[in-house]
Design an enzyme around this catalytic site. Structure first.
Site, PDB file in Angstrom:
ATOM      1  N   ARG A  44       0.850  -1.185   0.000  1.00 14.23           N
ATOM      2  CA  ARG A  44       0.000   0.000   0.000  1.00 14.23           C
ATOM      3  C   ARG A  44       0.890   1.240   0.000  1.00 14.23           C
ATOM      4  O   ARG A  44       2.108   1.122   0.099  1.00 14.23           O
ATOM      5  CB  ARG A  44      -0.947  -0.029   1.199  1.00 14.23           C
ATOM      6  CG  ARG A  44      -0.248  -0.484   2.470  1.00 14.23           C
ATOM      7  CD  ARG A  44      -0.636   0.209   3.687  1.00 14.23           C
ATOM      8  NE  ARG A  44      -0.536   1.637   3.597  1.00 14.23           N
ATOM      9  CZ  ARG A  44       0.588   2.332   3.803  1.00 14.23           C
ATOM     10  NH1 ARG A  44       1.749   1.751   4.072  1.00 14.23           N
ATOM     11  NH2 ARG A  44       0.590   3.656   3.727  1.00 14.23           N
ATOM     12  N   GLY A  45       0.262   2.414  -0.084  1.00  7.84           N
ATOM     13  CA  GLY A  45       1.037   3.651  -0.189  1.00  7.84           C
ATOM     14  C   GLY A  45       1.232   3.958  -1.665  1.00  7.84           C
ATOM     15  O   GLY A  45       1.609   3.058  -2.445  1.00  7.84           O
ATOM     16  N   ALA A  46       0.951   5.213  -2.048  1.00  3.82           N
ATOM     17  CA  ALA A  46       0.913   5.568  -3.473  1.00  3.82           C
ATOM     18  C   ALA A  46       2.172   5.159  -4.259  1.00  3.82           C
ATOM     19  O   ALA A  46       2.066   4.440  -5.264  1.00  3.82           O
ATOM     20  CB  ALA A  46       0.636   7.066  -3.607  1.00  3.82           C
ATOM     21  N   ARG A  78      -6.519  -0.099  -7.619  1.00  2.00           N
ATOM     22  CA  ARG A  78      -6.890   0.979  -6.686  1.00  2.00           C
ATOM     23  C   ARG A  78      -6.969   2.282  -7.491  1.00  2.00           C
ATOM     24  O   ARG A  78      -6.010   2.633  -8.186  1.00  2.00           O
ATOM     25  CB  ARG A  78      -5.867   1.105  -5.537  1.00  2.00           C
ATOM     26  CG  ARG A  78      -5.892  -0.112  -4.599  1.00  2.00           C
ATOM     27  CD  ARG A  78      -5.160   0.138  -3.310  1.00  2.00           C
ATOM     28  NE  ARG A  78      -5.917   0.973  -2.407  1.00  2.00           N
ATOM     29  CZ  ARG A  78      -5.405   1.496  -1.283  1.00  2.00           C
ATOM     30  NH1 ARG A  78      -4.150   1.285  -0.965  1.00  2.00           N
ATOM     31  NH2 ARG A  78      -6.150   2.231  -0.488  1.00  2.00           N
ATOM     32  N   GLN A 174      -3.184   2.501   9.665  1.00  2.10           N
ATOM     33  CA  GLN A 174      -1.822   2.639   9.117  1.00  2.10           C
ATOM     34  C   GLN A 174      -0.938   3.472  10.047  1.00  2.10           C
ATOM     35  O   GLN A 174       0.276   3.302  10.079  1.00  2.10           O
ATOM     36  CB  GLN A 174      -1.858   3.305   7.743  1.00  2.10           C
ATOM     37  CG  GLN A 174      -2.456   2.470   6.630  1.00  2.10           C
ATOM     38  CD  GLN A 174      -3.921   2.792   6.432  1.00  2.10           C
ATOM     39  OE1 GLN A 174      -4.627   3.124   7.374  1.00  2.10           O
ATOM     40  NE2 GLN A 174      -4.398   2.686   5.208  1.00  2.10           N
ATOM     41  N   ASP A 215      -1.922  11.160  -2.347  1.00  2.00           N
ATOM     42  CA  ASP A 215      -2.200  10.118  -3.346  1.00  2.00           C
ATOM     43  C   ASP A 215      -2.448  10.695  -4.736  1.00  2.00           C
ATOM     44  O   ASP A 215      -2.250  10.015  -5.734  1.00  2.00           O
ATOM     45  CB  ASP A 215      -3.404   9.277  -2.908  1.00  2.00           C
ATOM     46  CG  ASP A 215      -3.010   8.396  -1.736  1.00  2.00           C
ATOM     47  OD1 ASP A 215      -3.067   8.864  -0.590  1.00  2.00           O
ATOM     48  OD2 ASP A 215      -2.587   7.248  -1.981  1.00  2.00           O
ATOM     49  N   ASN A 225      -5.643  12.511   0.012  1.00  2.00           N
ATOM     50  CA  ASN A 225      -4.822  11.661   0.890  1.00  2.00           C
ATOM     51  C   ASN A 225      -5.777  10.848   1.762  1.00  2.00           C
ATOM     52  O   ASN A 225      -7.004  10.979   1.657  1.00  2.00           O
ATOM     53  CB  ASN A 225      -3.866  12.519   1.726  1.00  2.00           C
ATOM     54  CG  ASN A 225      -2.830  11.679   2.460  1.00  2.00           C
ATOM     55  OD1 ASN A 225      -2.196  10.797   1.868  1.00  2.00           O
ATOM     56  ND2 ASN A 225      -2.641  11.910   3.747  1.00  2.00           N
ATOM     57  N   LYS A 226      -5.235  10.027   2.612  1.00  3.98           N
ATOM     58  CA  LYS A 226      -6.029   9.141   3.464  1.00  3.98           C
ATOM     59  C   LYS A 226      -7.184   9.862   4.149  1.00  3.98           C
ATOM     60  O   LYS A 226      -7.015  10.991   4.618  1.00  3.98           O
ATOM     61  CB  LYS A 226      -5.088   8.508   4.494  1.00  3.98           C
ATOM     62  CG  LYS A 226      -5.711   7.548   5.471  1.00  3.98           C
ATOM     63  CD  LYS A 226      -6.505   6.442   4.816  1.00  3.98           C
ATOM     64  CE  LYS A 226      -5.733   5.666   3.784  1.00  3.98           C
ATOM     65  NZ  LYS A 226      -6.580   4.790   2.948  1.00  3.98           N
TER      66      LYS A 226
HETATM   67  O1  MRU Z   1      -4.718   3.242   1.685  1.00  3.47           O
HETATM   68  P1  MRU Z   1      -3.238   3.486   1.774  1.00  3.47           P
HETATM   69  O2  MRU Z   1      -2.627   2.927   3.015  1.00  3.47           O
HETATM   70  O3  MRU Z   1      -2.533   3.036   0.527  1.00  3.47           O
HETATM   71  O4  MRU Z   1      -3.132   5.061   1.850  1.00  3.47           O
HETATM   72  C1  MRU Z   1      -1.853   5.635   1.926  1.00  3.47           C
HETATM   73  C2  MRU Z   1      -1.876   7.114   2.026  1.00  3.47           C
HETATM   74  O5  MRU Z   1      -2.903   7.748   2.029  1.00  3.47           O
HETATM   75  C3  MRU Z   1      -0.535   7.805   2.037  1.00  3.47           C
HETATM   76  O6  MRU Z   1      -0.575   8.961   2.814  1.00  3.47           O
HETATM   77  C4  MRU Z   1      -0.151   8.176   0.598  1.00  3.47           C
HETATM   78  O7  MRU Z   1      -0.294   7.080  -0.244  1.00  3.47           O
HETATM   79  C5  MRU Z   1       1.229   8.707   0.502  1.00  3.47           C
HETATM   80  S1  MRU Z   1       2.445   7.459   0.735  1.00  3.47           S
HETATM   81  C6  MRU Z   1       3.961   8.180   0.499  1.00  3.47           C
END
Ligand code: MRU
Length: 324
Positions: A44-46, A78, A174, A215, A225-226
């Site tokens: 996970r994470g962009a 995603r 997270q 994201d 973002n999240k």
């Molecule tokens: O759903 P996730 O855990 O993939 O969401 C992650 C985030 O929102 C992060 O803040 C974002 O991807 C930046 S990661 C460098």
């Protein structure tokens, strides 16, 4: 800890769903395995889902699969993080010249690592001495090739950090599971708070600045973002606390003018309605589980990128810094 590794003919990824309790790895032998790992939040994470997708295309190439179909599958895993689509398209662009696919995926990995270090370097100036920083979700080494974006800034500014407050980040946790663990492993002081405590901390004067990842960022600076990031930004604005986004230039979507055009992923109601298999909510209730929200640019003090810090008006700065 190694969280993504190519092993001869397969991709091995750390299963982030079990951290920090268990260290488990998942083997991806096909592009379908990679798409599933992205969808199911194993990775996970962009930036990391983008890099994983590039390795997914390597697997598709090895198996002589149609790359267009493989790309579609990966991009659909995603929808919100534009880094996923960017990495797929960039892989295909570089591959056109006949280069070794594995070499391209490795290159994307190393470029992201370098980018994060530069974000950390550029962002250190916004961190005051004895800073108490609030962050949300995980924009750390685990979400990228390494080092992290928001956590990259915190890592680089470690000597100036008095405390990092890590929002727990409901419903997927997270913040408490990943960010707090990453920072503690690096001996950076960290305190976990439930998401609904942020306002109280700010009111008590315990937060000097907020730094989060992203994201997808629209041309006007609106940032997805999240889920929960928007509430934090409004709170920070109302308390006069600087609110920074740290992201690589690959998170900018130059095809959209503002945040209303960002697709927001909705995830399974189970993420909210159950915890470790235990039901938390009556079946008679409806559940709504959007995974991201959009923070309007007016609440963002600056966007820390590998090429420098963007400030409002973002469209003007974007042109100057990123050439778009
Ligand atoms: O759903 P996730 O855990 O993939 O969401 C992650 C985030 O929102 C992060 O803040 C974002 O991807 C930046 S990661 C460098």
């Amino acid at each position: 800890m190694e969280h993504l590794r190519w092993d001869g003919d397969r991709l091995i990824v750390l299963d982030q769903r079990y951290l920090p309790e268990k260290v488990k790895y998942v083997e991806c032998k096909t592009v379908e395995d990679v798409a599933k790992a992205i969808k199911d939040m194993v990775v996970r994470g962009a930036p990391l889902i983008g890099i994983s997708a590039a390795y997914g295309l390597v697997l598709a190439r090895i198996k002589n699969q149609n790359l267009e179909e493989a790309s579609y599958l990966l991009k659909a895993a995603r929808p919100t993080a534009v880094n996923l689509a960017w990495a797929v398209d960039e892989f295909l662009r570089r591959e056109k010249s006949g280069r070794d696919p594995k070499e391209i995926a490795e290159e994307l990995f190393l470029e992201d690592l370098k980018t994060n270090k530069a974000i950390g370097e550029n962002g250190t100036e916004v961190v005051p001495p004895n800073a108490r920083v609030l962050t949300h979700c995980n924009a750390g080494a685990l979400a990228t090739a390494g080092f992290g974006t928001a956590l990259g800034v915190i890592r680089r500014a470690k000597a100036k950090i008095k405390m990092v407050y890590a929002d727990e980040t409901r419903p997927y946790l997270q913040g408490s599971r990943l960010t707090a663990w990453e920072l503690a492993e690096d001996d950076i002081p960290v305190t976990v708070i439930a998401d609904n405590m942020a306002g109280y901390l700010m009111k008590q004067g315990k937060v000097d600045l907020v730094i989060v990842g992203a994201d997808r960022i629209a041309k006007n600076g609106d940032t997805a973002n999240k889920i929960g990031t928007y509430s934090l930004a409004v709170l920070a604005h109302s308390h006069g606390i600087p609110f920074y986004v740290a992201a690589p230039s690959t998170t900018f979507d130059f095809s959209i003018d503002n945040g209303t055009q960002i697709p927001i992923e909705e995830r399974s109601s189970k993420e909210l309605a159950e915890f470790n298999g235990i039901k938390l909510i009556s079946d008679k209730c409806q559940v709504y589980n959007p995974a991201f929200d959009v923070t309007p640019h007016r609440f963002i003090t600056g966007i820390i990128t590998e090429r420098g810090i963007l400030r409002a008006p973002y469209s003007v700065y974007l042109k100057r810094l990123l050439g778009n």
